[in-house]
Design a protein around this motif. Structure first.
Motif, PDB file in Angstrom:
ATOM      1  N   ALA A 133       0.826  -1.205   0.000  1.00  0.00           N
ATOM      2  CA  ALA A 133       0.000   0.000   0.000  1.00  0.00           C
ATOM      3  C   ALA A 133       0.859   1.252   0.000  1.00  0.00           C
ATOM      4  O   ALA A 133       2.062   1.210   0.274  1.00  0.00           O
ATOM      5  N   SER A 134       0.217   2.380  -0.310  1.00  0.00           N
ATOM      6  CA  SER A 134       0.890   3.673  -0.223  1.00  0.00           C
ATOM      7  C   SER A 134      -0.004   4.631   0.543  1.00  0.00           C
ATOM      8  O   SER A 134      -1.176   4.356   0.784  1.00  0.00           O
ATOM      9  N   ALA A 135       0.566   5.774   0.912  1.00  0.00           N
ATOM     10  CA  ALA A 135      -0.194   6.817   1.607  1.00  0.00           C
ATOM     11  C   ALA A 135      -0.574   7.931   0.638  1.00  0.00           C
ATOM     12  O   ALA A 135      -0.856   9.053   1.040  1.00  0.00           O
ATOM     13  N   GLY A 136      -0.577   7.610  -0.661  1.00  0.00           N
ATOM     14  CA  GLY A 136      -0.832   8.614  -1.678  1.00  0.00           C
ATOM     15  C   GLY A 136       0.474   9.096  -2.298  1.00  0.00           C
ATOM     16  O   GLY A 136       1.540   8.544  -2.044  1.00  0.00           O
ATOM     17  N   ILE A 137       0.370  10.146  -3.106  1.00  0.00           N
ATOM     18  CA  ILE A 137       1.545  10.703  -3.781  1.00  0.00           C
ATOM     19  C   ILE A 137       1.740  12.144  -3.316  1.00  0.00           C
ATOM     20  O   ILE A 137       0.848  12.990  -3.497  1.00  0.00           O
ATOM     21  N   LYS A 138       2.892  12.402  -2.715  1.00  0.00           N
ATOM     22  CA  LYS A 138       3.170  13.739  -2.184  1.00  0.00           C
ATOM     23  C   LYS A 138       3.357  14.787  -3.273  1.00  0.00           C
ATOM     24  O   LYS A 138       2.809  15.883  -3.216  1.00  0.00           O
ATOM     25  N   ASN A 139       4.178  14.453  -4.258  1.00  0.00           N
ATOM     26  CA  ASN A 139       4.574  15.412  -5.287  1.00  0.00           C
ATOM     27  C   ASN A 139       3.407  15.765  -6.211  1.00  0.00           C
ATOM     28  O   ASN A 139       2.772  14.873  -6.786  1.00  0.00           O
ATOM     29  N   ASP A 140       3.139  17.067  -6.346  1.00  0.00           N
ATOM     30  CA  ASP A 140       1.990  17.509  -7.149  1.00  0.00           C
ATOM     31  C   ASP A 140       2.101  17.078  -8.604  1.00  0.00           C
ATOM     32  O   ASP A 140       1.118  16.645  -9.216  1.00  0.00           O
ATOM     33  N   THR A 141       3.296  17.192  -9.170  1.00  0.00           N
ATOM     34  CA  THR A 141       3.501  16.831 -10.576  1.00  0.00           C
ATOM     35  C   THR A 141       3.300  15.342 -10.789  1.00  0.00           C
ATOM     36  O   THR A 141       2.641  14.915 -11.747  1.00  0.00           O
ATOM     37  N   GLU A 142       3.865  14.527  -9.882  1.00  0.00           N
ATOM     38  CA  GLU A 142       3.721  13.076  -9.986  1.00  0.00           C
ATOM     39  C   GLU A 142       2.267  12.654  -9.784  1.00  0.00           C
ATOM     40  O   GLU A 142       1.777  11.733 -10.459  1.00  0.00           O
ATOM     41  N   ARG A 143       1.586  13.343  -8.871  1.00  0.00           N
ATOM     42  CA  ARG A 143       0.188  13.014  -8.614  1.00  0.00           C
ATOM     43  C   ARG A 143      -0.669  13.326  -9.845  1.00  0.00           C
ATOM     44  O   ARG A 143      -1.534  12.541 -10.229  1.00  0.00           O
ATOM     45  N   LYS A 144      -0.409  14.466 -10.469  1.00  0.00           N
ATOM     46  CA  LYS A 144      -1.139  14.845 -11.677  1.00  0.00           C
ATOM     47  C   LYS A 144      -0.890  13.843 -12.803  1.00  0.00           C
ATOM     48  O   LYS A 144      -1.821  13.433 -13.509  1.00  0.00           O
ATOM     49  N   LYS A 145       0.372  13.421 -12.955  1.00  0.00           N
ATOM     50  CA  LYS A 145       0.731  12.460 -14.005  1.00  0.00           C
ATOM     51  C   LYS A 145       0.015  11.127 -13.769  1.00  0.00           C
ATOM     52  O   LYS A 145      -0.497  10.506 -14.712  1.00  0.00           O
ATOM     53  N   ARG A 146      -0.058  10.696 -12.509  1.00  0.00           N
ATOM     54  CA  ARG A 146      -0.729   9.431 -12.195  1.00  0.00           C
ATOM     55  C   ARG A 146      -2.213   9.513 -12.539  1.00  0.00           C
ATOM     56  O   ARG A 146      -2.782   8.578 -13.111  1.00  0.00           O
ATOM     57  N   TYR A 147      -2.828  10.635 -12.224  1.00  0.00           N
ATOM     58  CA  TYR A 147      -4.244  10.778 -12.528  1.00  0.00           C
ATOM     59  C   TYR A 147      -4.480  10.775 -14.040  1.00  0.00           C
ATOM     60  O   TYR A 147      -5.429  10.150 -14.531  1.00  0.00           O
ATOM     61  N   GLU A 148      -3.607  11.433 -14.774  1.00  0.00           N
ATOM     62  CA  GLU A 148      -3.719  11.438 -16.234  1.00  0.00           C
ATOM     63  C   GLU A 148      -3.596  10.026 -16.792  1.00  0.00           C
ATOM     64  O   GLU A 148      -4.326   9.642 -17.719  1.00  0.00           O
TER      65      GLU A 148
END
Length: 281
Positions: free
Chosen positions: A124-139
């Motif tokens: 498991a993870s606690a989410g993605i901290k980095n805004d850029t990485e989080r945006k890329k994952r959602y895309e």
């Protein structure tokens, strides 16, 4: 057991029944999974506890509503809270979550720390901290949504399990792989697309700074051959109030499927630590 949260059905499997005098462990599966996948594990766990496995929204025998509001992190947390209050109103839960189910378990433990007696997180993870990485994952997840729209569920499942983190499952016979995948072909397109849009790692609020608020001892489990999640867990284990990270040898992302004997050993040892001293084995 069928439960109704607002106007949707939530399916809960209770293989061994519920004894009000015992603590309850609630199992949360991963993306494309179901409650039934936990049955082989539950069968071999100590009788001193109750065991229940939830079909998360959009999966298994739970409803697959069109309304996307049911698939958000906040809604999933409230659904787990609803289930908890039904099956264990007087006692906190021991939560165990695999992959996506692990993120749901962390989210619940942060929101309702007093309702948690124990916490087991597998890959498991606690989410993605980095805004850029989080945006890329959602895309990337939105691209998967489009793929599901344009293809059959069989084609999507084959694509999903062709990822590197599942490569270790190729040790299984072709017949076993086919059976594992076939069980997932019945997944709903609405359920899969809505959960990707509502509870993607790319949209889930990162919880790294809130892990300290979880007061219980946690155990984090990852597979030695799953370098991505072993690295993630080696980092987030430090964020908890009290936690240990167990690495399962010869296993990839799904340790309870690939190395069930070792997985059960870790869980049993953890549960025994939660028992009163006079009944510990």
């Amino acid at each position: 057991m069928e439960l109704f949260y607002k106007d949707i059905k939530i399916n809960l499997e209770i293989p061994k029944g519920i004894d009000a005098a015992k603590e309850t462990m609630l199992f949360l599966h991963g993306f494309t999974g179901s409650a039934e996948e936990w049955f082989p594990i539950i069968e071999q766990l100590p009788d001193e506890f109750n065991y229940a496995a939830l079909d998360l929204i959009g999966h298994g025998k739970s409803d697959k509503p069109v309304n996307p509001d049911y698939y958000t992190s906040d809604s999933i947390v409230e659904q787990i809270k609803f289930v908890k209050d039904k099956i264990s109103p007087a006692n906190p839960l021991i939560l165990i979550g695999y992959s996506m189910g692990g993120r749901a378990a962390i989210s619940f433990a942060v929101a309702y720390p007093k309702d948690v007696k124990g916490l087991v997180l597998e890959s498991a993870s606690a989410g993605i901290k980095n805004d850029t990485e989080r945006k890329k994952r959602y895309e990337d997840d939105i691209k998967l949504v489009q793929f599901i729209h344009d293809h059959t569920m069989e084609e999507f499942i084959e694509l999903w399990y062709d990822q590197e983190m599942f490569n270790t499952q190729r040790r299984f016979s072709n017949d076993k792989i086919k059976k594992l995948h076939k069980k997932k072909y019945d997944n709903s397109k609405i359920g899969m697309t809505n959960i990707l849009k509502g509870f993607s790692t790319g949209i889930m609020p990162p919880l790294h700074d809130k892990l300290k608020s979880i007061p219980v001892k946690a155990v984090l489990i990852s597979g030695e051959l799953d370098s991505k999640y072993t690295f993630i867990n080696s980092k987030i284990v430090r964020g908890f109030h009290k936690a240990k990270h167990k690495v399962v040898k010869n296993s990839g992302h799904n340790t309870h499927l690939e190395e069930p004997k070792r997985f059960i050993e870790i869980i049993t040892n953890y549960l025994n630590q939660l028992l009163p001293a006079q009944v510990q084995k």
